[in-house]
Design a protein around this motif. Sequence first.
Motif, PDB file in Angstrom:
ATOM      1  N   HIS A 142       0.851  -1.190   0.000  1.00  0.00           N
ATOM      2  CA  HIS A 142       0.000   0.000   0.000  1.00  0.00           C
ATOM      3  C   HIS A 142       0.891   1.246   0.000  1.00  0.00           C
ATOM      4  O   HIS A 142       1.972   1.235   0.602  1.00  0.00           O
ATOM      5  N   ASN A 255      -9.700  -9.311  -2.673  1.00  0.00           N
ATOM      6  CA  ASN A 255      -8.271  -9.108  -2.440  1.00  0.00           C
ATOM      7  C   ASN A 255      -7.472  -8.960  -3.738  1.00  0.00           C
ATOM      8  O   ASN A 255      -6.253  -8.782  -3.704  1.00  0.00           O
ATOM      9  N   GLN A 259      -9.164  -1.115  -5.854  1.00  0.00           N
ATOM     10  CA  GLN A 259      -9.959  -0.228  -5.016  1.00  0.00           C
ATOM     11  C   GLN A 259     -10.200  -0.820  -3.638  1.00  0.00           C
ATOM     12  O   GLN A 259     -10.228  -0.094  -2.625  1.00  0.00           O
ATOM     13  N   GLU A 260     -10.371  -2.135  -3.570  1.00  0.00           N
ATOM     14  CA  GLU A 260     -10.571  -2.798  -2.279  1.00  0.00           C
ATOM     15  C   GLU A 260      -9.280  -2.803  -1.462  1.00  0.00           C
ATOM     16  O   GLU A 260      -9.307  -2.621  -0.239  1.00  0.00           O
ATOM     17  N   LEU A 262      -6.833  -0.613  -1.628  1.00  0.00           N
ATOM     18  CA  LEU A 262      -6.557   0.749  -1.163  1.00  0.00           C
ATOM     19  C   LEU A 262      -7.352   1.065   0.104  1.00  0.00           C
ATOM     20  O   LEU A 262      -6.901   1.824   0.975  1.00  0.00           O
ATOM     21  N   LYS A 263      -8.546   0.463   0.233  1.00  0.00           N
ATOM     22  CA  LYS A 263      -9.397   0.700   1.404  1.00  0.00           C
ATOM     23  C   LYS A 263      -9.073  -0.246   2.556  1.00  0.00           C
ATOM     24  O   LYS A 263      -9.485   0.004   3.699  1.00  0.00           O
ATOM     25  N   GLN A 264      -8.358  -1.318   2.295  1.00  0.00           N
ATOM     26  CA  GLN A 264      -8.142  -2.379   3.284  1.00  0.00           C
ATOM     27  C   GLN A 264      -7.555  -1.891   4.616  1.00  0.00           C
ATOM     28  O   GLN A 264      -7.975  -2.371   5.681  1.00  0.00           O
ATOM     29  N   PHE A 266      -8.204   0.553   6.293  1.00  0.00           N
ATOM     30  CA  PHE A 266      -9.171   1.300   7.085  1.00  0.00           C
ATOM     31  C   PHE A 266     -10.377   0.451   7.502  1.00  0.00           C
ATOM     32  O   PHE A 266     -11.342   0.963   8.067  1.00  0.00           O
ATOM     33  N   VAL A 267     -10.305  -0.844   7.227  1.00  0.00           N
ATOM     34  CA  VAL A 267     -11.358  -1.771   7.647  1.00  0.00           C
ATOM     35  C   VAL A 267     -11.151  -2.109   9.121  1.00  0.00           C
ATOM     36  O   VAL A 267     -10.035  -2.375   9.567  1.00  0.00           O
ATOM     37  N   LYS A 268     -12.234  -2.101   9.894  1.00  0.00           N
ATOM     38  CA  LYS A 268     -12.126  -2.408  11.321  1.00  0.00           C
ATOM     39  C   LYS A 268     -12.328  -3.902  11.561  1.00  0.00           C
ATOM     40  O   LYS A 268     -13.317  -4.481  11.132  1.00  0.00           O
TER      41      LYS A 268
END
Length: 276
Positions: A142, A255, A259-260, A262-264, A266-268
């Motif tokens: 990332h 995975n 786009q997924e 880049l957001k990974q 920030f996933v809780k």
Amino acid sequence: MEAIFNYFENIPTLHRSILLVGGIMLFWILEGALPLFLFRYKKWKHAWPNLFFTLTTIIINFGLAFLLLKSTDWVIANNFGIINWLPTMPLWLYVILGVLLLDFFGAYLAHFVEHKIPALWMVHLVHHTDHQVDITTGNRHHPIESVIRFSFTIFGVFIVGAPIGIVFLYQSLSVIFTQLTHANIKMPRKLDKVISYIFISPDMHKVHHHHVLPYTDSNYGNIFSIWDRLFGTYMELDRDKIIYGVDVFPDEIANGKIQELLKQPFVKYQRPTIKT
């Protein structure tokens, strides 16, 4: 050794680019001839997000390169850092010690910290959620991680006192070992084992990509295996038993989407602990 040091002190950007691109092409071919795992995937489709992150890493490192140059100039001008405080030594020992210590601060320590601090682990997770580890996985980082890794390299330059020649040699070796250890190639087990006594071998690093703890939190090294052995983070697992990915992010389709990924970070979610 003097010729090698002088070369890396002034290594052209073109040569560094050839090392990266040429290595990817070489191991891409070898993966077809000597595969470790027979992945049932469309290689180019799998490679696309990984190559995207390779490009972002290159851009970030290029954009911050001036900080690296300023740092190496400063430590030499001020005679600062471990290898500059030690008694005078042969050039070959000076270079080897510099690369060895940079590998600790810039690679092992950075990697270890990323696994132990939850927020940094979420960033580093992008590298681990590849379900088919191959040559393109090596630079699947990332953009935030690229900045983190660069910061640790700068930190290492100050602590070690490394001149630019040693830094560029270290970075070149780092590229080579990253490609070798992630490439989906089958090396003879005995040869791999012998290599692992000093360097990070392909089988040794792939244990780190196993999908569950405690294996995920082991074998952090990049060039030298001494740090994992010294700090008790070395582990073995038969390569035939390795399953890539991360158990809490099992969606292979997600995975594989830029786009997924880049957001990974920030996933809780709550990272599982080792069951005893």
